[in-house]
Design a protein around this motif. Structure first.
Motif, mmCIF file in Angstrom:
data_model
loop_
_atom_site.group_PDB
_atom_site.id
_atom_site.type_symbol
_atom_site.label_atom_id
_atom_site.label_comp_id
_atom_site.label_asym_id
_atom_site.label_seq_id
_atom_site.Cartn_x
_atom_site.Cartn_y
_atom_site.Cartn_z
ATOM 1 N N ARG A 71 0.757 -1.336 0.110
ATOM 2 C CA ARG A 71 -0.065 0.011 -0.031
ATOM 3 C C ARG A 71 1.017 1.096 0.167
ATOM 4 N N MET A 72 1.973 0.917 0.799
ATOM 5 C CA MET A 72 2.750 2.441 1.119
ATOM 6 C C MET A 72 3.528 2.685 -0.498
ATOM 7 N N ILE A 73 3.930 1.518 -1.143
ATOM 8 C CA ILE A 73 4.629 1.466 -2.316
ATOM 9 C C ILE A 73 3.727 2.136 -3.379
ATOM 10 N N LYS A 74 2.522 1.627 -3.507
ATOM 11 C CA LYS A 74 1.448 2.393 -4.451
ATOM 12 C C LYS A 74 1.334 3.910 -4.024
ATOM 13 N N VAL A 75 1.323 4.457 -2.908
ATOM 14 C CA VAL A 75 1.089 5.780 -2.422
ATOM 15 C C VAL A 75 2.260 6.507 -3.090
ATOM 16 N N ASN A 81 8.567 11.931 -9.028
ATOM 17 C CA ASN A 81 9.996 11.257 -8.816
ATOM 18 C C ASN A 81 10.154 10.090 -8.873
ATOM 19 N N PHE A 82 9.278 9.149 -8.437
ATOM 20 C CA PHE A 82 9.134 7.867 -8.322
ATOM 21 C C PHE A 82 9.874 7.049 -9.575
ATOM 22 N N ASP A 83 10.771 6.126 -9.290
ATOM 23 C CA ASP A 83 11.366 5.611 -10.224
ATOM 24 C C ASP A 83 11.706 3.907 -9.326
ATOM 25 N N VAL A 84 10.957 3.114 -9.987
ATOM 26 C CA VAL A 84 11.089 1.681 -9.514
ATOM 27 C C VAL A 84 12.264 1.030 -9.538
ATOM 28 N N ASP A 85 13.229 1.526 -10.428
ATOM 29 C CA ASP A 85 14.439 0.782 -10.354
ATOM 30 C C ASP A 85 15.661 1.911 -9.870
ATOM 31 N N LYS A 86 15.223 2.904 -9.109
ATOM 32 C CA LYS A 86 16.312 3.516 -8.633
ATOM 33 C C LYS A 86 16.920 2.869 -7.545
ATOM 34 N N GLN A 87 18.322 2.866 -7.690
ATOM 35 C CA GLN A 87 19.401 2.293 -6.866
ATOM 36 C C GLN A 87 20.042 3.166 -5.968
ATOM 37 N N ASP A 88 20.093 2.542 -4.880
ATOM 38 C CA ASP A 88 21.036 3.266 -3.581
ATOM 39 C C ASP A 88 22.358 3.242 -4.037
ATOM 40 N N GLU A 104 6.978 -11.892 -1.147
ATOM 41 C CA GLU A 104 6.213 -12.499 -2.338
ATOM 42 C C GLU A 104 5.272 -11.534 -3.182
ATOM 43 N N GLU A 105 4.536 -11.042 -2.423
ATOM 44 C CA GLU A 105 3.360 -10.017 -3.079
ATOM 45 C C GLU A 105 4.167 -8.866 -3.537
ATOM 46 N N THR A 106 5.046 -8.175 -2.797
ATOM 47 C CA THR A 106 5.996 -6.947 -3.321
ATOM 48 C C THR A 106 6.616 -7.262 -4.584
ATOM 49 N N VAL A 107 7.383 -8.397 -4.492
ATOM 50 C CA VAL A 107 8.168 -8.703 -5.562
ATOM 51 C C VAL A 107 7.151 -8.920 -6.822
ATOM 52 N N LEU A 110 6.129 -5.198 -7.978
ATOM 53 C CA LEU A 110 6.967 -4.552 -8.535
ATOM 54 C C LEU A 110 7.305 -4.813 -10.188
ATOM 55 N N VAL A 111 7.447 -6.237 -10.301
ATOM 56 C CA VAL A 111 7.653 -6.938 -11.505
ATOM 57 C C VAL A 111 6.496 -6.601 -12.363
ATOM 58 N N GLN A 112 5.189 -7.146 -11.874
ATOM 59 C CA GLN A 112 4.158 -7.338 -12.992
ATOM 60 C C GLN A 112 3.495 -6.028 -13.087
ATOM 61 N N GLU A 113 3.253 -5.227 -12.068
ATOM 62 C CA GLU A 113 2.401 -3.784 -12.358
ATOM 63 C C GLU A 113 3.535 -2.619 -12.567
ATOM 64 N N MET A 114 4.542 -2.485 -11.925
ATOM 65 C CA MET A 114 5.325 -1.345 -12.096
ATOM 66 C C MET A 114 6.629 -1.633 -12.784
#
Length: 156
Positions: A71-75, A81-88, A104-107, A110-114
């Motif tokens: 839920r927080m990731i979707k917010v 500026n959100f970048d799903v592949d932003k690296q630290d 599992e759900e987050t992975v 991230l892959v399927q929807e984002m």
């Protein structure tokens, strides 16, 4: 520099509660001797705050991924500026964090929807290699990422 009232009025506008509060206290509005210097300095600070805000956003997204907080990731995704592949600094992206923690759900999110890149490499390797380091051999995250790897090989 200018008085607190002058700064508050220039920063927030005349109707802001801080301005009202200062006026109720009897504060006097005193303009600085060179207001253009104040305005230029303020512009520089706003630019730095935007950079800091993006750094904080990145930290929050990585933490949310590690905790499995979809839920927080979707917010956070709503931020321009959100970048799903932003690296630290270690090359880790959200997918690496989620894979390490077996989320599992987050992975899948991230892959399927984002459309996170499952082949993105960090200093520790890909999400799959990280999952293999931290999760039991038959964990669903490992199985899922291995299937993705097979599909990607057939796509070329």
């Amino acid at each position: 520099g200018g008085s607190a009232l002058w700064i508050a009025r220039r920063t927030h506008g005349s109707t802001h509660p801080v301005v009202t509060f200062l006026e109720e206290l009897g504060a006097r509005e005193v303009m600085p001797s060179n207001p253009s210097l104040y305005i230029e300095e303020r512009r520089k600070k706003v630019g730095r705050k935007e950079e800091d805000r993006y750094a904080r956003l990145s930290k929050h997204t990585h933490h949310a991924a590690a905790m499995g907080d979809t839920r927080m990731i979707k917010v956070l995704e709503e931020n321009p500026n959100f970048d799903v592949d932003k690296q630290d600094s270690n090359g880790w992206a959200m997918l690496h964090e989620a894979a390490r923690e077996g989320q599992e759900e987050t992975v899948a999110l991230l892959v399927q929807e984002m459309h996170a890149d499952p082949d993105l490499r960090s200093n520790s390797g890909t999400a799959l290699s990280i999952a293999k380091q931290y999760q039991p051999r038959n964990h669903t995250v490992i199985t899922y990422l291995m299937e993705l790897q097979k599909e990607n090989k057939h796509a070329y």
